[in-house]
Structures are given as structure tokens and as C-alpha cells.
Design an enzyme around this catalytic site. Structure first.
Site, PDB file in Angstrom:
ATOM      1  N   SER A  23      -6.479  16.978  -3.101  1.00 50.33           N
ATOM      2  CA  SER A  23      -4.864  15.467  -2.686  1.00 50.33           C
ATOM      3  C   SER A  23      -4.183  15.418  -1.830  1.00 50.33           C
ATOM      4  O   SER A  23      -3.378  14.521  -1.814  1.00 50.33           O
ATOM      5  CB  SER A  23      -5.118  14.799  -4.136  1.00 50.33           C
ATOM      6  N   ASN A 110      -1.869  16.687 -15.721  1.00 47.81           N
ATOM      7  CA  ASN A 110      -2.526  15.232 -15.637  1.00 47.81           C
ATOM      8  C   ASN A 110      -1.064  13.993 -16.622  1.00 47.81           C
ATOM      9  O   ASN A 110      -1.062  12.643 -15.891  1.00 47.81           O
ATOM     10  CB  ASN A 110      -3.438  14.876 -17.269  1.00 47.81           C
ATOM     11  N   THR A 155      -0.152 -33.396   4.418  1.00 52.53           N
ATOM     12  CA  THR A 155      -1.515 -33.618   3.454  1.00 52.53           C
ATOM     13  C   THR A 155      -2.782 -33.326   4.174  1.00 52.53           C
ATOM     14  O   THR A 155      -3.809 -33.812   5.527  1.00 52.53           O
ATOM     15  CB  THR A 155      -1.955 -34.283   2.310  1.00 52.53           C
ATOM     16  N   HIS A 156      -3.654 -32.223   4.166  1.00 58.33           N
ATOM     17  CA  HIS A 156      -5.068 -32.214   4.932  1.00 58.33           C
ATOM     18  C   HIS A 156      -4.023 -31.780   6.219  1.00 58.33           C
ATOM     19  O   HIS A 156      -5.586 -32.206   7.176  1.00 58.33           O
ATOM     20  CB  HIS A 156      -5.764 -33.207   4.698  1.00 58.33           C
ATOM     21  N   SER A 277       0.570 -11.324  27.881  1.00 58.63           N
ATOM     22  CA  SER A 277      -1.281 -11.349  27.408  1.00 58.63           C
ATOM     23  C   SER A 277      -0.731 -10.080  28.640  1.00 58.63           C
ATOM     24  O   SER A 277      -0.462 -10.508  29.945  1.00 58.63           O
ATOM     25  CB  SER A 277      -2.197 -12.714  27.866  1.00 58.63           C
ATOM     26  N   LYS A 283       1.560 -16.884  28.932  1.00 62.14           N
ATOM     27  CA  LYS A 283       0.998 -16.239  27.556  1.00 62.14           C
ATOM     28  C   LYS A 283       2.191 -15.768  26.808  1.00 62.14           C
ATOM     29  O   LYS A 283       2.490 -14.844  26.934  1.00 62.14           O
ATOM     30  CB  LYS A 283      -0.390 -15.710  27.449  1.00 62.14           C
ATOM     31  N   ASN A 285       3.048 -14.852  23.432  1.00 65.27           N
ATOM     32  CA  ASN A 285       1.776 -14.724  21.253  1.00 65.27           C
ATOM     33  C   ASN A 285       2.750 -14.727  20.417  1.00 65.27           C
ATOM     34  O   ASN A 285       3.084 -13.959  19.959  1.00 65.27           O
ATOM     35  CB  ASN A 285       0.692 -14.198  22.387  1.00 65.27           C
ATOM     36  N   GLU A 290       0.156 -12.995  12.861  1.00 63.80           N
ATOM     37  CA  GLU A 290      -1.118 -13.867  13.409  1.00 63.80           C
ATOM     38  C   GLU A 290      -1.257 -11.384  12.458  1.00 63.80           C
ATOM     39  O   GLU A 290      -2.427 -11.878  11.605  1.00 63.80           O
ATOM     40  CB  GLU A 290      -1.710 -12.871  14.489  1.00 63.80           C
ATOM     41  N   TYR A 317      -8.063  10.990 -19.005  1.00 59.74           N
ATOM     42  CA  TYR A 317      -8.528  11.343 -17.500  1.00 59.74           C
ATOM     43  C   TYR A 317      -9.511  11.917 -16.908  1.00 59.74           C
ATOM     44  O   TYR A 317     -10.101  12.257 -17.480  1.00 59.74           O
ATOM     45  CB  TYR A 317      -7.062  12.856 -17.539  1.00 59.74           C
ATOM     46  N   GLN A 322      -7.681  10.014  -9.428  1.00 57.56           N
ATOM     47  CA  GLN A 322      -6.980  10.477  -7.898  1.00 57.56           C
ATOM     48  C   GLN A 322      -6.939   9.536  -6.977  1.00 57.56           C
ATOM     49  O   GLN A 322      -5.809   9.186  -5.744  1.00 57.56           O
ATOM     50  CB  GLN A 322      -8.096  11.708  -7.623  1.00 57.56           C
ATOM     51  N   LYS A 325      -4.071   6.386  -5.219  1.00 55.18           N
ATOM     52  CA  LYS A 325      -3.134   7.065  -4.612  1.00 55.18           C
ATOM     53  C   LYS A 325      -3.061   5.956  -3.286  1.00 55.18           C
ATOM     54  O   LYS A 325      -2.543   5.494  -2.169  1.00 55.18           O
ATOM     55  CB  LYS A 325      -2.538   8.523  -4.519  1.00 55.18           C
TER      56      LYS A 325
HETATM   57  N1  ARG Z   1      -4.836  15.244  -8.173  1.00 62.14           N
HETATM   58  C1  ARG Z   1      -4.663  14.915  -9.109  1.00 62.14           C
HETATM   59  C2  ARG Z   1      -4.917  12.886  -8.966  1.00 62.14           C
HETATM   60  O1  ARG Z   1      -4.223  12.827  -8.217  1.00 62.14           O
HETATM   61  C3  ARG Z   1      -3.902  15.505 -10.491  1.00 62.14           C
HETATM   62  C4  ARG Z   1      -4.199  15.695 -11.320  1.00 62.14           C
HETATM   63  C5  ARG Z   1      -4.906  16.225 -11.700  1.00 62.14           C
HETATM   64  N2  ARG Z   1      -5.428  16.908 -12.737  1.00 62.14           N
HETATM   65  C6  ARG Z   1      -6.382  17.364 -13.236  1.00 62.14           C
HETATM   66  N3  ARG Z   1      -7.218  17.662 -14.533  1.00 62.14           N
HETATM   67  N4  ARG Z   1      -7.653  17.778 -12.031  1.00 62.14           N
HETATM   68  O2  ARG Z   1      -5.193  12.771  -9.828  1.00 62.14           O
END
Ligand code: ARG
Length: 463
Positions: A23, A110, A155-156, A277, A283, A285, A290, A317, A322, A325
């Protein structure tokens, strides 16, 4: 392939498995929270005599050096580590030797990652709230400046009744104020420290969780270690609040795009916030509006994704988490950038108040008031509604507004009309007679603005 485990394994991890599992490419965003969390953890271990004073001091010193080196770019976070936790620990051990190996005493990745993510989200919640309050300040100023700027209310998407620009802006003020209150609410509920939950069942070391929580600015420790490591409600709540912010921004953008069109010309977006444009030289824009409208979908997507990820996870956990994120980071950045860009566009936008006023008088927006006039002169409302409807029909045929007709013409429809009708159905009167709280009348709006100004000033100084 640098990892923190391996003792019980007889084979190297398969390369594809390693990459799939790692990660570091995205959790490196958490380096600061990870190191600050480790410093608090070690400080607590020292206070509890689980580490000696010397060990505590050495680890804290080197962790601070690592933080400074990452910040200055001297130390690069590279993909040779599995995650940000391994990166920090390996560098600590590399610089400090065996003492560094004591950092992870009484801790699991964890509760470590649960802490890092909570600290990160907590800071972003505060940032979103600050950006919302800055936007609210600008909206309130536009309101104060436009108490008497008459425009059509719809309205509408059909002209309905006259309002003022202050009143229209006031609707958005209420929306973003609720968003701001939601941020404060989330902060209050999430600000508890999961560190010390261990892998899932706490630890056998005499940790002082109250102390760690205090060092990191939390109200206190979380109260169940299984929940502590596996709670991501605060991310979901934040993503839900961010989705609502985007929904509000997107509605506002939609209106600005319509108002900025050649047909409406209620506003002119500043050149600095417009684009051209490649083929059509004329133009200009509204791309920023948007794009903000367009980015709303990916923020909703992040919310749906995390809700779905979490729904089948048994305690405690599991690696699925993971996945909390990448999309959350993306959504946070998307919303905070959108708030900054939108705010800049709104603050520099020109309101073409004459066009708004002309549009309000041209669309029978005073028809309800004309009917009310007849009611005040003894005509039952349902009859008055029919009379004004027939007058509107005549006006459409003759391409006129109600107040373009003469008194004699009006009296052909009802003898109840008198000279004072013209005053009664002028745009100014229509707006300013609406004086119940929340209505567009200038006096009612002044009371509201005063209340909102007081709230905003208090809200800004509190955080
Ligand atoms: N990269 C893991 C996460 O984002 C960290 C925790 C990892 N814990 C484990 N028991 N493998 O959740």
C-alpha cells in the site's frame, strides 16, 4: 521487498502478491501522522517504564529526524517497502540499530493504521470546514450588497415570483452552513484515539491509553479494541458530508451555467475563471462550474465504494480495509479543490443586476400579487386567480406586462381594480411585502443576515 514479517515463512512472497498487497504507493500520504503517532506511542512507553529514558529519547530524536528528512526531500519514500509503517520502522532501525526494534512494543499495524487514518481525516475535516466558512463569508457579503436587487425566482425553471439576489444567495448560505455544522459534528464523534487497541484484543503491556490520546489531541481512547481497529464510520460519515457539499456545489454550478448563458446573462464569469474554444473564437465557457458539477459523481462513488467494502467484513481487522484509502483521499482532494475553485469563481463573478431586474418584470412574476390585490378588495381568491389568468392571456397576446395595461383595461376584467394597483404590483412592493422570516423582503432579510453574521463570526473564532 522489505517487510516486517517473514519469520514463519519458508518461501519468498510471490512478486505479484507482494505488489497486490503493498500500500506504500498511496499510504505514504500518511507519513506525518504515522511518525507523530509513533512519537506519542514511544513517549507513553517511556512514561510507563516499558522503555528506558535513553531508549525513549533516542527513538523520538531519530523519528523527528526521519520526519524532517522526508519533509525536506532528503529521504524518499520508495516502493521497496510494503507500507508507510514498514518504511518508518526500517529507517529507524537503520539509523538507530537495535533500540529501533523496540518501537513496535505493545502495538499492531492494525491500531497504527487506524490511528494514522483517523488523524489524517480529522485534519481534513477541519480544512473542509475552514473552506466552507470562507465561502460562507463571500456569500454573506453578496447578500448584504444585494438586498434590493430584484430577480425572478423560479419553479420548474419557469419564472414564478420576484425575489432578490440576496434571498437567492441566502438559500445557498443555509446549505453550506449545514455542511459546516456536519463537519463539526463528525469531528466531535470521531475524535477518539484507537491506538492501544493492538491487533484486536488490546495488549498485556501496561499502556496508558488516556495519556497517548491526550498527547495526540483526542478527547480520550476508543472504548472497544475490536471496534477501535475496524471502525471506519468516520470515513463514511465524512464522505457522506463531502457528497452533500458536492451536491450543493453542483446545484449552484448548474445555476451559474444557466445564468452565464447568452440567453440569461444574469452573471458574467470572470475571464480568469473561464476558458475558450479551439475553433470558435467568440466562445467563453464556464468550464470550472462544469468541472465541479462533473466531479460530483466521483465523490459519490467513493462513498458507495467504502460502504460496500465495509458491509461484509467480520470483526476485527481484515485487509479489505486497506481499500479505505485511495478513493477517500481522492474524494477529499476533489472536494477541497472544488471549494477553493468555486469560491474564487463566485468572488470574481459579475452580477448583471439590470438584466435580472428586467427579467423579473417581464415574466408575470407579480401575477400572484395582482390576485392578492383583488382579494384585499373583496374578490374571493379562486375568482381573483381566474381574473388574473385571463389578464395574463391578453398580455401574452399583446406582448405586454400586467402593469403595462391601463386602469380602464384592467377594470374591464374586474371593477375592483383602482389606481393603487400599479403601486401594489410593482416589483419592489411584491418583494418587500414578503416579510415573514425567511422571505425575500429586505427587512426580513436584514434580520436573517444579522443572525447569520453573528453565527459565522462565532463559528470562525471557535475553530
Ligand atoms: N496497509 C494496511 C492497511 O492499510 C495496514 C495494516 C496492515 N495490517 C495487517 N494486519 N496486515 O490497512
Amino acid at each position: 521487498m522489505a517487510q516486517l514479517w517473514g519469520g514463519r515463512f519458508t518461501k519468498e512472497t510471490d512478486r505479484l502478491v507482494y505488489d497486490f498487497n503493498a500500500s506504500i504507493s498511496f499510504d505514504q500520504k500518511l507519513y506525518q501522522q504515522d511518525i507523530r503517532g509513533s512519537i506519542a506511542h514511544v513517549t507513553m512507553l517511556g512514561k510507563q517504564k516499558i522503555l528506558t529514558e535513553k531508549e525513549t529519547e533516542d527513538i523520538i530524536r531519530v523519528l523527528n529526524e526521519i520526519l524532517a528528512d522526508v519533509e525536506s526531500g532528503k529521504l524518499e519514500v520508495t516502493s521497496e517497502y510494503e507500507d508507510i509503517h514498514s518504511f518508518v520502522e526500517a529507517n529507524l532501525i537503520g539509523r538507530l540499530g537495535d533500540t529501533g526494534k523496540k518501537l513496535h512494543t505493545g502495538r499492531s499495524r492494525n491500531d497504527q493504521v487506524a490511528l494514522d487514518m483517523r488523524m489524517y481525516v480529522r485534519e481534513e475535516v477541519v480544512k473542509s470546514n475552514t473552506l466552507l466558512k470562507e465561502l460562507l463569508e463571500t456569500i454573506l457579503t453578496i447578500m448584504e450588497d444585494n438586498l434590493h436587487t430584484v430577480m425572478p425566482g423560479f419553479t420548474h425553471l419557469q419564472k414564478a415570483q420576484p425575489i432578490t439576489l440576496a434571498h437567492h444567495m441566502g438559500a445557498y448560505f443555509e446549505m453550506f452552513k449545514r455542511d459546516s455544522l456536519r463537519m463539526e459534528d463528525i469531528y466531535r464523534r470521531m475524535n477518539y484515539c484507537p491506538l492501544g487497541s493492538g491487533a484486536l484484543a488490546g495488549t498485556t503491556y501496561p499502556l496508558d491509553r488516556e495519556y497517548t490520546a491526550e498527547l495526540l489531541g483526542f478527547y480520550g481512547p476508543t472504548l472497544n479494541s475490536m471496534d477501535g481497529v475496524s471502525d471506519r464510520d468516520y470515513c463514511i460519515e465524512y464522505l457522506a458530508a463531502l457528497s452533500t457539499v458536492m451536491m450543493h456545489l453542483s446545484r449552484f454550478c448548474e445555476e451559474i451555467i444557466i445564468w452565464n448563458s447568452n440567453e440569461y446573462r444574469f452573471v458574467e464569469i470572470d475571464d480568469a475563471y473561464s476558458t475558450g474554444s479551439s475553433i470558435m473564437p467568440q466562445k467563453k465557457n464556464p468550464d470550472i462550474a462544469e468541472l465541479v458539477r462533473g466531479k460530483t459523481g466521483r465523490v459519490y462513488g467513493a462513498l458507495m465504494s467504502l460502504l460496500t467494502t465495509m458491509k461484509g467484513i467480520p470483526l476485527a481487522y481484515n485487509k479489505d480495509m486497506q481499500e479505505d484509502k485511495e478513493l477517500t483521499f481522492d474524494a477529499i482532494d476533489t472536494v477541497n479543490h472544488s471549494l477553493v475553485l468555486f469560491h474564487g469563481m463566485l468572488a470574481t463573478m459579475k452580477f448583471c443586476t439590470e438584466n435580472m431586474e428586467r427579467s423579473a418584470s417581464g415574466g408575470f412574476t407579480n401575477a400572484t400579487d395582482a390576485a392578492d390585490y383583488l382579494v384585499n378588495h373583496g374578490v374571493p381568491f379562486r375568482d381573483a386567480h381566474g381574473i388574473i389568468g385571463r389578464i395574463v392571456l391578453k398580455c401574452i397576446e399583446e406582448n405586454k406586462a400586467i402593469d403595462d395595461l391601463t386602469l380602464t383595461e384592467l377594470q374591464e376584467f374586474s371593477p375592483a381594480f383602482e389606481q393603487d394597483v400599479f403601486e401594489a404590483i410593482s416589483m419592489e412592493t411584491c418583494v418587500n411585502k414578503r416579510l415573514t422570516i425567511g422571505a425575500p423582503g429586505a427587512e426580513a432579510m436584514k434580520t436573517v443576515i444579522e443572525k447569520e453574521r453573528e453565527w459565522l463570526e462565532k463559528a470562525v473564532t471557535e475553530k
